[in-house]
Design a protein around this motif. Structure first.
Motif, PDB file in Angstrom:
ATOM      1  N   ILE A   1      41.682  38.635  37.915  1.00  0.00           N
ATOM      2  CA  ILE A   1      40.258  38.822  37.609  1.00  0.00           C
ATOM      3  C   ILE A   1      39.420  37.795  38.369  1.00  0.00           C
ATOM      4  O   ILE A   1      38.373  38.122  38.934  1.00  0.00           O
ATOM      5  CB  ILE A   1      40.015  38.733  36.091  1.00  0.00           C
ATOM      6  CG1 ILE A   1      40.654  39.921  35.382  1.00  0.00           C
ATOM      7  CG2 ILE A   1      38.528  38.669  35.776  1.00  0.00           C
ATOM      8  CD1 ILE A   1      40.683  39.792  33.871  1.00  0.00           C
ATOM      9  N   ASP A   2      39.869  36.552  38.398  1.00  0.00           N
ATOM     10  CA  ASP A   2      39.121  35.505  39.091  1.00  0.00           C
ATOM     11  C   ASP A   2      39.063  35.770  40.593  1.00  0.00           C
ATOM     12  O   ASP A   2      38.003  35.618  41.208  1.00  0.00           O
ATOM     13  CB  ASP A   2      39.748  34.138  38.813  1.00  0.00           C
ATOM     14  CG  ASP A   2      38.881  33.007  39.316  1.00  0.00           C
ATOM     15  OD1 ASP A   2      37.716  32.930  38.888  1.00  0.00           O
ATOM     16  OD2 ASP A   2      39.372  32.215  40.139  1.00  0.00           O
ATOM     17  N   ASN A   3      40.172  36.158  41.192  1.00  0.00           N
ATOM     18  CA  ASN A   3      40.179  36.452  42.632  1.00  0.00           C
ATOM     19  C   ASN A   3      39.276  37.639  42.965  1.00  0.00           C
ATOM     20  O   ASN A   3      38.574  37.623  43.985  1.00  0.00           O
ATOM     21  CB  ASN A   3      41.598  36.702  43.126  1.00  0.00           C
ATOM     22  CG  ASN A   3      42.432  35.451  43.129  1.00  0.00           C
ATOM     23  OD1 ASN A   3      41.905  34.342  43.144  1.00  0.00           O
ATOM     24  ND2 ASN A   3      43.739  35.614  43.098  1.00  0.00           N
ATOM     25  N   ASP A   4      39.284  38.672  42.130  1.00  0.00           N
ATOM     26  CA  ASP A   4      38.397  39.828  42.354  1.00  0.00           C
ATOM     27  C   ASP A   4      36.935  39.418  42.257  1.00  0.00           C
ATOM     28  O   ASP A   4      36.097  39.885  43.028  1.00  0.00           O
ATOM     29  CB  ASP A   4      38.697  40.943  41.353  1.00  0.00           C
ATOM     30  CG  ASP A   4      40.010  41.635  41.621  1.00  0.00           C
ATOM     31  OD1 ASP A   4      40.554  41.470  42.737  1.00  0.00           O
ATOM     32  OD2 ASP A   4      40.500  42.338  40.715  1.00  0.00           O
ATOM     33  N   TRP A   5      36.623  38.546  41.308  1.00  0.00           N
ATOM     34  CA  TRP A   5      35.248  38.076  41.129  1.00  0.00           C
ATOM     35  C   TRP A   5      34.777  37.317  42.368  1.00  0.00           C
ATOM     36  O   TRP A   5      33.658  37.525  42.853  1.00  0.00           O
ATOM     37  CB  TRP A   5      35.176  37.199  39.882  1.00  0.00           C
ATOM     38  CG  TRP A   5      33.875  36.523  39.651  1.00  0.00           C
ATOM     39  CD1 TRP A   5      32.681  37.115  39.366  1.00  0.00           C
ATOM     40  CD2 TRP A   5      33.637  35.115  39.673  1.00  0.00           C
ATOM     41  NE1 TRP A   5      31.712  36.161  39.198  1.00  0.00           N
ATOM     42  CE2 TRP A   5      32.265  34.931  39.379  1.00  0.00           C
ATOM     43  CE3 TRP A   5      34.430  34.008  39.893  1.00  0.00           C
ATOM     44  CZ2 TRP A   5      31.695  33.668  39.309  1.00  0.00           C
ATOM     45  CZ3 TRP A   5      33.861  32.761  39.811  1.00  0.00           C
ATOM     46  CH2 TRP A   5      32.506  32.603  39.535  1.00  0.00           C
ATOM     47  N   VAL A   6      35.636  36.448  42.910  1.00  0.00           N
ATOM     48  CA  VAL A   6      35.287  35.691  44.114  1.00  0.00           C
ATOM     49  C   VAL A   6      35.093  36.641  45.290  1.00  0.00           C
ATOM     50  O   VAL A   6      34.133  36.505  46.052  1.00  0.00           O
ATOM     51  CB  VAL A   6      36.367  34.629  44.414  1.00  0.00           C
ATOM     52  CG1 VAL A   6      36.179  34.023  45.787  1.00  0.00           C
ATOM     53  CG2 VAL A   6      36.352  33.545  43.345  1.00  0.00           C
ATOM     54  N   GLU A   7      35.973  37.626  45.449  1.00  0.00           N
ATOM     55  CA  GLU A   7      35.847  38.575  46.553  1.00  0.00           C
ATOM     56  C   GLU A   7      34.571  39.420  46.450  1.00  0.00           C
ATOM     57  O   GLU A   7      33.929  39.691  47.464  1.00  0.00           O
ATOM     58  CB  GLU A   7      37.073  39.484  46.607  1.00  0.00           C
ATOM     59  CG  GLU A   7      38.317  38.766  47.088  1.00  0.00           C
ATOM     60  CD  GLU A   7      39.557  39.634  47.000  1.00  0.00           C
ATOM     61  OE1 GLU A   7      39.447  40.841  46.667  1.00  0.00           O
ATOM     62  OE2 GLU A   7      40.645  39.102  47.270  1.00  0.00           O
ATOM     63  N   ARG A   8      34.202  39.811  45.243  1.00  0.00           N
ATOM     64  CA  ARG A   8      32.950  40.578  45.079  1.00  0.00           C
ATOM     65  C   ARG A   8      31.738  39.738  45.434  1.00  0.00           C
ATOM     66  O   ARG A   8      30.785  40.230  46.031  1.00  0.00           O
ATOM     67  CB  ARG A   8      32.825  41.085  43.644  1.00  0.00           C
ATOM     68  CG  ARG A   8      33.610  42.338  43.376  1.00  0.00           C
ATOM     69  CD  ARG A   8      33.330  42.797  41.999  1.00  0.00           C
ATOM     70  NE  ARG A   8      33.601  41.624  41.154  1.00  0.00           N
ATOM     71  CZ  ARG A   8      34.007  41.658  39.912  1.00  0.00           C
ATOM     72  NH1 ARG A   8      34.124  42.753  39.310  1.00  0.00           N
ATOM     73  NH2 ARG A   8      34.265  40.567  39.243  1.00  0.00           N
ATOM     74  N   GLN A   9      31.757  38.469  45.057  1.00  0.00           N
ATOM     75  CA  GLN A   9      30.645  37.586  45.413  1.00  0.00           C
ATOM     76  C   GLN A   9      30.548  37.411  46.923  1.00  0.00           C
ATOM     77  O   GLN A   9      29.452  37.422  47.481  1.00  0.00           O
ATOM     78  CB  GLN A   9      30.807  36.217  44.755  1.00  0.00           C
ATOM     79  CG  GLN A   9      30.554  36.225  43.281  1.00  0.00           C
ATOM     80  CD  GLN A   9      30.552  34.827  42.736  1.00  0.00           C
ATOM     81  OE1 GLN A   9      29.494  34.334  42.398  1.00  0.00           O
ATOM     82  NE2 GLN A   9      31.703  34.189  42.660  1.00  0.00           N
ATOM     83  N   GLN A  10      31.675  37.246  47.563  1.00  0.00           N
ATOM     84  CA  GLN A  10      31.661  37.070  49.011  1.00  0.00           C
ATOM     85  C   GLN A  10      31.203  38.349  49.709  1.00  0.00           C
ATOM     86  O   GLN A  10      30.483  38.286  50.704  1.00  0.00           O
ATOM     87  CB  GLN A  10      33.049  36.664  49.504  1.00  0.00           C
ATOM     88  CG  GLN A  10      33.414  35.257  49.104  1.00  0.00           C
ATOM     89  CD  GLN A  10      34.849  34.895  49.446  1.00  0.00           C
ATOM     90  OE1 GLN A  10      35.661  35.763  49.746  1.00  0.00           O
ATOM     91  NE2 GLN A  10      35.152  33.602  49.392  1.00  0.00           N
ATOM     92  N   ALA A  11      31.592  39.495  49.197  1.00  0.00           N
ATOM     93  CA  ALA A  11      31.178  40.754  49.807  1.00  0.00           C
ATOM     94  C   ALA A  11      29.688  41.007  49.602  1.00  0.00           C
ATOM     95  O   ALA A  11      29.003  41.537  50.481  1.00  0.00           O
ATOM     96  CB  ALA A  11      31.984  41.913  49.229  1.00  0.00           C
ATOM     97  N   ALA A  12      29.162  40.608  48.448  1.00  0.00           N
ATOM     98  CA  ALA A  12      27.744  40.826  48.154  1.00  0.00           C
ATOM     99  C   ALA A  12      26.864  39.704  48.693  1.00  0.00           C
ATOM    100  O   ALA A  12      25.634  39.836  48.699  1.00  0.00           O
ATOM    101  CB  ALA A  12      27.535  40.955  46.648  1.00  0.00           C
ATOM    102  N   CYS A  13      27.452  38.611  49.122  1.00  0.00           N
ATOM    103  CA  CYS A  13      26.721  37.432  49.627  1.00  0.00           C
ATOM    104  C   CYS A  13      25.729  36.891  48.600  1.00  0.00           C
ATOM    105  O   CYS A  13      24.598  36.529  48.927  1.00  0.00           O
ATOM    106  CB  CYS A  13      25.996  37.769  50.937  1.00  0.00           C
ATOM    107  SG  CYS A  13      27.110  37.842  52.334  1.00  0.00           S
ATOM    108  N   ARG A  14      26.127  36.874  47.347  1.00  0.00           N
ATOM    109  CA  ARG A  14      25.291  36.290  46.300  1.00  0.00           C
ATOM    110  C   ARG A  14      26.183  35.908  45.127  1.00  0.00           C
ATOM    111  O   ARG A  14      27.282  36.421  44.981  1.00  0.00           O
ATOM    112  CB  ARG A  14      24.197  37.248  45.852  1.00  0.00           C
ATOM    113  CG  ARG A  14      24.696  38.507  45.197  1.00  0.00           C
ATOM    114  CD  ARG A  14      23.529  39.441  44.833  1.00  0.00           C
ATOM    115  NE  ARG A  14      24.046  40.687  44.295  1.00  0.00           N
ATOM    116  CZ  ARG A  14      24.251  40.926  43.019  1.00  0.00           C
ATOM    117  NH1 ARG A  14      23.975  39.997  42.115  1.00  0.00           N
ATOM    118  NH2 ARG A  14      24.715  42.079  42.610  1.00  0.00           N
TER     119      ARG A  14
END
Length: 145
Positions: free
Chosen positions: A47-60
């Motif tokens: 869950i934590d890794n997915d959250w980090v990847e979504r933030q990086q993809a959204a740039c926010r």
């Protein structure tokens, strides 16, 4: 005249008592809780890794997922409950049947599965701690312009 007690009085080791549903459920709970506790603790990292990847993809920066807290608490609760149920099951089997926990098939399964549960509780507690500890640098959002 006083007579001595008969040797055929209730001897716990020779009595056959039917297996109760509570004993079966408790014996099956130990392996279930051990495996599910480890899986949910492992899920915290996913869950934590997915959250980090979504933030990086959204740039926010995005809000922290509440499901990570639920998974982080579920692991230690299940791990500790598996060991507690195994101890209570051992007392029940000893009192009811007069044999040690490993003297019955279901008790042996619970006994064998409780030891990995004892070994994984520190890992589950560490992942609970990691879920609540702030990340020092936070996720790196990369080149967002």
């Amino acid at each position: 005249m006083v007579t001595s007690p008969s040797s055929t009085t209730s001897d716990r080791t020779t009595q056959k008592r039917p297996l109760t549903p509570g004993t079966v459920i408790a014996a099956l709970w130990v392996p279930f809780a051990t495996v599910v506790g480890v899986v949910t603790s492992w899920q915290v990292q996913i869950i934590d890794n997915d959250w980090v990847e979504r933030q990086q993809a959204a740039c926010r920066h995005m809000p922290f997922p509440k499901m990570e807290y639920i998974a982080a608490w579920t692991g230690p609760v299940l791990g500790i409950s598996a060991v507690a149920v195994c101890v209570l099951l051992a007392k029940r089997i000893r009192r009811r049947y007069g044999v040690p926990l490993w003297g019955t098939k279901r008790g042996l399964a619970a006994y064998i599965c409780a030891w990995p549960g004892v070994l994984t509780i520190p890992l589950e507690l560490f992942l609970l701690y990691a879920a609540y500890s702030p990340a020092n640098s936070g996720p790196i959002l990369g080149d967002c312009r």
